[in-house]
Design an enzyme around this catalytic site. Sequence first.
Site, PDB file in Angstrom:
ATOM      1  CD  GLU A 257      50.920 -16.570  -0.301  1.00 64.75           C
ATOM      2  OE1 GLU A 257      50.800 -15.467  -0.673  1.00 64.75           O
ATOM      3  OE2 GLU A 257      51.056 -17.268  -1.653  1.00 64.75           O
ATOM      4  CB  CYS A 296      52.959 -13.173  -2.672  1.00 63.79           C
ATOM      5  SG  CYS A 296      53.233 -15.197  -3.256  1.00 63.79           S
TER       6      CYS A 296
END
Length: 675
Positions: A257, A296
């Site tokens: 990720e 994020c």
Amino acid sequence: MSTLLESYAAGGWFRAADEGQPLLDAATGEEVARISSRGLDLAAMVGYARDTGGPALRSLTFHERASALKALAKHLMAGKDEFYALSVRTGATVRDTAVDVDGGIGTLFSFASKGTRELPNDTIVLDGSLERLGKTGAFVGQHIWTSRPGVAVQINAFNFPVWGMLEKLAPAFLAGLPTIVKPASQTAYLTELVVRRIIESGLLPEGSLQLISGSAGSLLDELTMQDSVAFTGSAHTAGILRRHPGVIDGGVRLGVEADSLNCSILGPDVRTEDPEFDLFIKGVVAEMTVKAGQKCTAIRRVIVPSRIAGQVEDALAARLAKITVGDPRNAEVRMGALASLGQRDEVRKAVEALRASSEIIVGDPYGGTLLDGDAERGAFLTPLLLRAAKGAVEPHNVEPFGPVSTVITYDGVDEAVALAARGKGSLVASVVTHDPDVARSVVLGLAPWHGRVLLLDRDDAKESTGHGSPLPMLVHGGPGRAGGGEELGGIRAVLHHMQRTAVQASPDLLTAVTGQWTTGAAQRVEEIHPFRKSLAELRIGDTVKSATRTVTLADIEHFAEFTGDTFYAHTDAEAAARNPLFGGIVAHGYLVVSLAAGLFVEPSPGPVLANYGVDNLRFLTPVKADDTIAVTLTVKQIKPRNSADYGEVRWDAVVTNQDGAPVATYDVLTLVAKN
Ligand code: NDP
């Protein structure tokens, strides 16, 4: 000198021999702790996870693992004040810390509950239904998931020192995989504290969690094909990990990720006076400022119809003006500091890159007013809003990991989708619209490029968890630039750590392997009715073969009148004769199921406490007047509940007619007392 963080390795706390690198308070620049992993025996850690943690975990059922997670969640929640106090040193406000600490503990609770409700009280999971592979049913196939005898290495980013660890730990733990967690150095003091509390609690089996404080060194060299690495961080580090020989040739599973240029799209239908306009503005500002934009999932690209762009910019500017920036210890401060001065330099560099095609319309990367705090020693940055020129490339390529967003204009839904796609794959997009046509076309356009899409409007806004919150029950991860990994998503995240295997066997051997009765396997009919047996006495394969019953036209008429279900196929002979499937009056499916219950039941008080449902009910052959039915009921699965003095028993039910043809098949679900 401040404390040197320790690693928890092979059953004990390890302290490096050197002084370590200083870790500084994000807002004051004071030293919080030092960090070093020099001398840490990584091979011993991996060995300990494999030989001690893994076997201990896998000796527990999913339900036992889930209750350990629940107990841990309660324990951490009770002591969370200490985590809040330390979290402020990462630059986080109380609101930011809630996302990290409460969000992380909430994720533990959620996996504990899903593990109990959605996984068996066993150590394997069945996947899909039984496949009949031969003519007679003597050869069948079933997919199963089993735990891997490896270790889950979890490398986390600096922005969520608690949530980052717990959201990866929970599914791996449920899957029976021991964890080695490697937090980002910058904020590792908070992770270390939480791990210390976890280890002290003794709630997790020894070896199921180890911690590396400091560099991961050659950890990946120790991994083999049963092991996995889950990484969150920069695309640069992800690239290094992807090129590791263990990953390329050694079969180590890597989930990534990494960077993500998430967007929020304002629908073409929205006018400034609509509630959606405000929702959009609030959403963008929240995502720019929570955790000082170091998320994020933060909104980096604000995609708006050109006709309304001016009003959007004005509204964003007005709302951003209310964001007070400074030392998060001050309760009046809405946005704290970035994690470090180094991170601030990185964000400033990214903003310079963006300026090639965008102009700053709110904020100053080198100035800005602070409510509180030392502008030199604290990593403060006031929110920055940019406006992209038409055709700008940089906003789709450069990730400023801070309170920075760029307004990009579009004309027409197709252009909005095309702009979103230029991010080359993101974690999340939100679409703020109240128009069903816009909703469908934009979501279908965005979906291949995103792991999650939030549709926000006046109807769901109050309950919406927002653009930026990954939820334990929904997948978190995105394609392409976002790394291509997938985390969370409920039990999906658990299975992600397990191995799926197709098993081909006879029904009896398959029953032995899965612990669940398989069609075609032996059935045991005994004098004592299985409804007279407690959970402790019942065995897989215990069976009732009922007497027969003839279904008369009077039964069908009575049932129609009694229930009010006078559908023509049960009441109108002429109309029923024209029905291409029936060609005449047929019994109600629910009449058949009710009569079957009458055939298999043992009526007197006993260990069976309740019938709580049926699964997979199918009516296969119509029952006509004067057909004779019988039912076979077989114990398929027995699931004692850890938290109650009863358990669940799933019975396989097959109703047949006088020709032996199956009329109805289903699973009957009952609760049965343990003793
Ligand atoms: P890094 O990629 O530098 O670090 C992430 C993690 O990887 C840290 O735990 C780090 O440890 C570790 N690490 C670094 N090098 C290696 C290696 N060779 N082998 C194994 N582990 C390694 O990211 P940062 O956390 O420093 O963040 C930098 C940038 O990444 C941010 O500015 C942002 O752009 C992006 N980012 C993106 C996120 C997202 O999800 N989209 C989340 C967080 C960051 P250590 O700290 O000890 O170096």
